[in-house]
Design a protein around this motif. Structure first.
Motif, PDB file in Angstrom:
ATOM      1  N   ARG A 183     -27.596 117.548 121.429  1.00  0.00           N
ATOM      2  CA  ARG A 183     -26.760 117.498 120.214  1.00  0.00           C
ATOM      3  C   ARG A 183     -26.201 116.099 119.991  1.00  0.00           C
ATOM      4  NH1 ARG A 183     -24.432 122.250 122.705  1.00  0.00           N
ATOM      5  NH2 ARG A 183     -25.442 124.134 121.897  1.00  0.00           N
ATOM      6  N   ILE A 184     -25.752 115.453 121.057  1.00  0.00           N
ATOM      7  CA  ILE A 184     -25.207 114.099 120.935  1.00  0.00           C
ATOM      8  C   ILE A 184     -26.275 113.146 120.397  1.00  0.00           C
ATOM      9  CG2 ILE A 184     -24.378 112.107 122.257  1.00  0.00           C
ATOM     10  CD1 ILE A 184     -22.971 114.142 124.126  1.00  0.00           C
ATOM     11  N   ALA A 185     -27.474 113.211 120.975  1.00  0.00           N
ATOM     12  CA  ALA A 185     -28.565 112.324 120.551  1.00  0.00           C
ATOM     13  C   ALA A 185     -28.903 112.533 119.082  1.00  0.00           C
ATOM     14  CB  ALA A 185     -29.791 112.569 121.424  1.00  0.00           C
ATOM     15  N   ILE A 186     -28.969 113.789 118.658  1.00  0.00           N
ATOM     16  CA  ILE A 186     -29.307 114.092 117.265  1.00  0.00           C
ATOM     17  C   ILE A 186     -28.177 113.682 116.327  1.00  0.00           C
ATOM     18  CG2 ILE A 186     -29.750 115.976 115.637  1.00  0.00           C
ATOM     19  CD1 ILE A 186     -31.298 117.372 117.888  1.00  0.00           C
ATOM     20  N   MET A 187     -26.923 113.889 116.766  1.00  0.00           N
ATOM     21  CA  MET A 187     -25.783 113.516 115.923  1.00  0.00           C
ATOM     22  C   MET A 187     -25.758 112.028 115.624  1.00  0.00           C
ATOM     23  SD  MET A 187     -22.357 115.735 116.796  1.00  0.00           S
ATOM     24  CE  MET A 187     -21.978 114.609 118.100  1.00  0.00           C
ATOM     25  N   VAL A 188     -26.089 111.211 116.610  1.00  0.00           N
ATOM     26  CA  VAL A 188     -26.090 109.755 116.404  1.00  0.00           C
ATOM     27  C   VAL A 188     -27.101 109.385 115.318  1.00  0.00           C
ATOM     28  CG1 VAL A 188     -26.575 107.512 117.453  1.00  0.00           C
ATOM     29  CG2 VAL A 188     -25.279 109.231 118.734  1.00  0.00           C
ATOM     30  N   GLY A 189     -28.319 109.955 115.421  1.00  0.00           N
ATOM     31  CA  GLY A 189     -29.337 109.683 114.421  1.00  0.00           C
ATOM     32  C   GLY A 189     -28.967 110.220 113.050  1.00  0.00           C
ATOM     33  N   ASN A 190     -28.432 111.439 113.026  1.00  0.00           N
ATOM     34  CA  ASN A 190     -28.044 112.039 111.746  1.00  0.00           C
ATOM     35  C   ASN A 190     -26.950 111.228 111.055  1.00  0.00           C
ATOM     36  OD1 ASN A 190     -29.862 114.098 112.071  1.00  0.00           O
ATOM     37  ND2 ASN A 190     -28.358 115.663 112.582  1.00  0.00           N
ATOM     38  N   HIS A 191     -26.024 110.702 111.858  1.00  0.00           N
ATOM     39  CA  HIS A 191     -24.939 109.914 111.264  1.00  0.00           C
ATOM     40  C   HIS A 191     -25.484 108.645 110.620  1.00  0.00           C
ATOM     41  CE1 HIS A 191     -21.253 107.794 110.553  1.00  0.00           C
ATOM     42  NE2 HIS A 191     -21.604 106.839 111.396  1.00  0.00           N
TER      43      HIS A 191
END
Length: 270
Positions: A183-191
């Protein structure tokens, strides 16, 4: 804010059901015609002879140059063929269609910005570096977030997927479970991606953001006169700067990393 998949115009969110994809019947019809045309051209492609010197890499780079110049509205197999000076049927020997071309374009631009190995020693520095490097991709190619929006599923682009893998490894061995690391990895990209979405509109706008707002001063005053938006009515120069894409990116990244830091501290104290 969702945008039309054809012209990029902002769309009002749907009250219920599936989110809208087009701003008008004309844009919906144009998208349909392009899909039909692409299928017809693809079916006829095998009869076209190979073009000496043409390759998948050349096709992809030509498409990137085209969209850098004209935006996603200019992306099609026909326009890419014209950019290369070849018949459109020839392209289907190298790329099966527009969707695959988009996937290869995304993979190529991420490949142009590889993350270092092993990278900085601290997890926070790693995540920040990866976010800023992805942000740079969007500054160089503002159409990339729009291209993401045109796909029904995330593209299988290995050199983009490396970013997610790299970020997961950045927060490994910190006491977090694997789903949380994902989730952390995806959140960084999504942001980074969502903050950059407005960049393409600014790139191809005929007027600066300030000029656009100035021309609509009367409309803005009329909307604020109702009195239902007291916070928006307080907007001044500082608030205007705060709403710029880069400001939103920087602020959001700092908040995101602070939140991950607290999560890590909490997991270690248990």
């Amino acid at each position: 804010m969702p945008t039309c998949q054809v012209c990029g115009r902002e769309l009002a969110p749907a009250a219920r059901g599936r989110p809208p994809s087009y701003c008008s019947r004309a844009c919906r019809a144009r998208a349909y015609r392009e899909r039909v045309s692409a299928k017809q051209e693809q079916a006829a492609a095998p009869v076209e002879a190979a073009v000496p010197g043409l390759s998948v890499e050349r096709v992809v780079r030509a498409a990137i140059e085209l969209v850098d110049r004209e935006g996603t509205s200019g992306l099609s197999m026909r326009h890419t063929a014209a950019e290369l000076g070849v018949g459109v049927m020839s392209l289907y020997r190298y790329v099966p269609g527009k969707e695959e071309l988009g996937r290869l374009m995304i993979d190529a631009v991420f490949g142009d910005h590889p993350l270092p190995e092993p990278g900085p020693p601290c997890w926070r520095a790693k995540l920040e570096l990866s976010a800023r490097q992805e942000w740079q991709i969007y500054l160089d190619h503002p159409w990339v977030p729009q291209l993401f929006a045109l796909t029904t599923r995330p593209p299988i682009a290995p050199r983009m997927m490396v970013y997610t893998d790299w970020r997961i490894r950045a927060v490994d061995d910190l006491g977090l479970d694997f789903p949380t690391m994902v989730r952390i990895a995806i959140m960084v990209g999504n942001h980074a991606q969502s903050s950059a979405y407005a960049l393409a509109r600014e790139q191809f706008a005929k007027h600066t953001r300030e000029e656009w707002l100035g021309a609509r001063d009367a409309q803005i005053r009329q909307a604020l006169a109702v009195g239902t938006m007291p916070m928006i009515a307080r907007f001044g120069v500082d608030a205007f700067e705060a709403s710029q894409p880069e400001s939103v990116f920087e602020f959001g990244l700092r908040c995101l990393l602070d939140g991950v830091d607290k999560m890590i501290v909490g997991s270690r104290s248990r």
